[in-house]
Design an enzyme around this catalytic site. Structure first.
Site, mmCIF file in Angstrom:
data_model
loop_
_atom_site.group_PDB
_atom_site.id
_atom_site.type_symbol
_atom_site.label_atom_id
_atom_site.label_comp_id
_atom_site.label_asym_id
_atom_site.label_seq_id
_atom_site.Cartn_x
_atom_site.Cartn_y
_atom_site.Cartn_z
ATOM 1 N N ALA A 14 -2.843 11.226 8.616
ATOM 2 C CA ALA A 14 -3.657 10.522 9.437
ATOM 3 C C ALA A 14 -4.581 9.701 8.821
ATOM 4 O O ALA A 14 -5.424 9.877 7.990
ATOM 5 C CB ALA A 14 -4.447 11.600 10.255
ATOM 6 N N ASN A 184 3.047 -4.876 -5.787
ATOM 7 C CA ASN A 184 2.050 -5.751 -5.754
ATOM 8 C C ASN A 184 1.621 -6.111 -7.173
ATOM 9 O O ASN A 184 1.915 -5.333 -8.191
ATOM 10 C CB ASN A 184 1.010 -5.437 -4.825
ATOM 11 C CG ASN A 184 0.139 -4.233 -4.921
ATOM 12 O OD1 ASN A 184 0.103 -3.817 -6.179
ATOM 13 N ND2 ASN A 184 -0.424 -3.669 -4.025
ATOM 14 N N ALA A 222 -1.175 -13.416 0.813
ATOM 15 C CA ALA A 222 -0.764 -14.366 1.500
ATOM 16 C C ALA A 222 0.199 -15.663 0.929
ATOM 17 O O ALA A 222 0.504 -16.469 1.550
ATOM 18 C CB ALA A 222 -2.184 -15.134 1.773
ATOM 19 N N ASP A 251 3.634 -1.762 3.513
ATOM 20 C CA ASP A 251 4.597 -0.809 4.060
ATOM 21 C C ASP A 251 5.591 -1.750 5.026
ATOM 22 O O ASP A 251 6.931 -1.453 5.215
ATOM 23 C CB ASP A 251 4.034 0.383 4.841
ATOM 24 C CG ASP A 251 3.056 0.957 3.859
ATOM 25 O OD1 ASP A 251 3.168 1.172 2.671
ATOM 26 O OD2 ASP A 251 1.996 1.505 4.546
#
Length: 300
Positions: A14, A184, A222, A251
């Site tokens: 959550a 990343n 970006a 994701d």
């Protein structure tokens, strides 16, 4: 014939989100917006993102027998994900505490909860899901030994995609199965450690590839991404958009890439599509609710 285009093995959290004018420093308190609760977790996010794009998707995860767990199950089912592999109980549902600044950048702290109880035995018990899946995707918000067991239970012709987040050193057995390893810039630095040479992502990709993966993708926000395999390194541009919230964009990228690879696309082509999916996702707030449909990606 495979029943699923993608099986995601991973976390379900959550997401408790607060928008702030700036993220606090050490010992500092800042005021933020009202609390918003969203379904999230890297595994659950990837499953929803793939299903929204049209992939036949299943999720192997664990949630608590609580309101947050029911929220996550409802979200998966609403997106069309098969939740036969979602286990319930053993600990409270995992929670991610997220602050988002006006530029859309976020900071996240995760309490694993039930995600930490997804065990190698759970993976072995789900053998039929693995044999029914063309591609299997995983992350590191579940125990590393569980990810190792995922690699050991892959069907002979299936493809394994790993986003090592949060990053940690990976055993050779896992690295050798990755096709691709998706990182990343931060994750690349952590995994490379002292072996990182230079500041160019192309150099990181080549060094990562030498550690054993069959292919590597480095996401550059970006700026798009770059892909590396034994044939070389290729830059893949992204689409310029106005970012509102980057939560879940990685994701969405991973899910789209995994699905397109399973559909027969080459690595650079799949990464280009995934970059468009990630770009679409950052134009809306939240994680799962920001993920685009295939029609929305085509329009972009």
């Amino acid at each position: 014939m495979y029943d699923y285009d993608l099986l995601v093995v991973g976390s379900a959290n959550a997401d408790l989100v607060i928008s702030v004018e700036r993220r606090p420093g050490a010992g500092e308190t800042v005021l933020g917006s009202d609390l918003a609760v969203h379904p999230g977790g890297k595994g659950a996010n990837q499953a929803v993102a793939a299903a929204r794009l049209g992939a036949r998707t299943a999720l192997l995860a664990r949630v608590g027998d609580d309101a947050h767990g029911r929220l996550l199950l409802d979200s998966q089912q609403a997106a069309g994900v098969d939740t036969v592999g979602v286990l319930v109980g053993g600990a409270p549902t995992g929670v991610a505490l997220i602050t988002v600044d006006p530029s859309g950048d976020n900071s996240i702290v995760v309490s694993p909860g039930a995600n930490g109880r997804l065990t190698p035995a759970d993976v072995r018990a789900a053998g039929s899901l693995f044999h029914a899946s063309r591609v299997v995707s995983a992350q590191l918000e579940i125990p590393l030994e569980t990810v190792v067991e995922v690699v050991r239970n892959l069907a002979p012709d299936s493809r394994f995609v790993l986003n090592p987040s949060p990053p940690r050193p990976l055993p050779p057995e896992v690295l050798a199965a990755c096709d691709p390893l998706i990182v990343n810039e931060h994750e690349a630095r952590v995994i490379l450690g002292e072996s990182r040479v230079g500041d160019r992502p192309e150099d990181w990709a080549r060094i990562l590839l030498a550690k054993g993966p069959r292919s590597v993708v480095v996401t550059l926000g970006a700026e798009g991404a770059l892909v590396a395999d034994p044939d070389g390194v290729v830059r893949v541009p992204s689409v310029k958009v106005a970012a509102v919230d980057t939560t879940g964009a990685g994701d969405a990228f991973t899910a789209a890439l995994a699905w397109r690879l399973g559909a027969g696309s080459g690595l650079a082509e799949a990464a280009g599509y995934a970059a468009r999916v990630g770009a679409a996702a950052v134009t809306r707030r939240g994680a799962q609710e920001s993920f685009p449909t295939a029609e929305e990606v085509d329009a972009l």
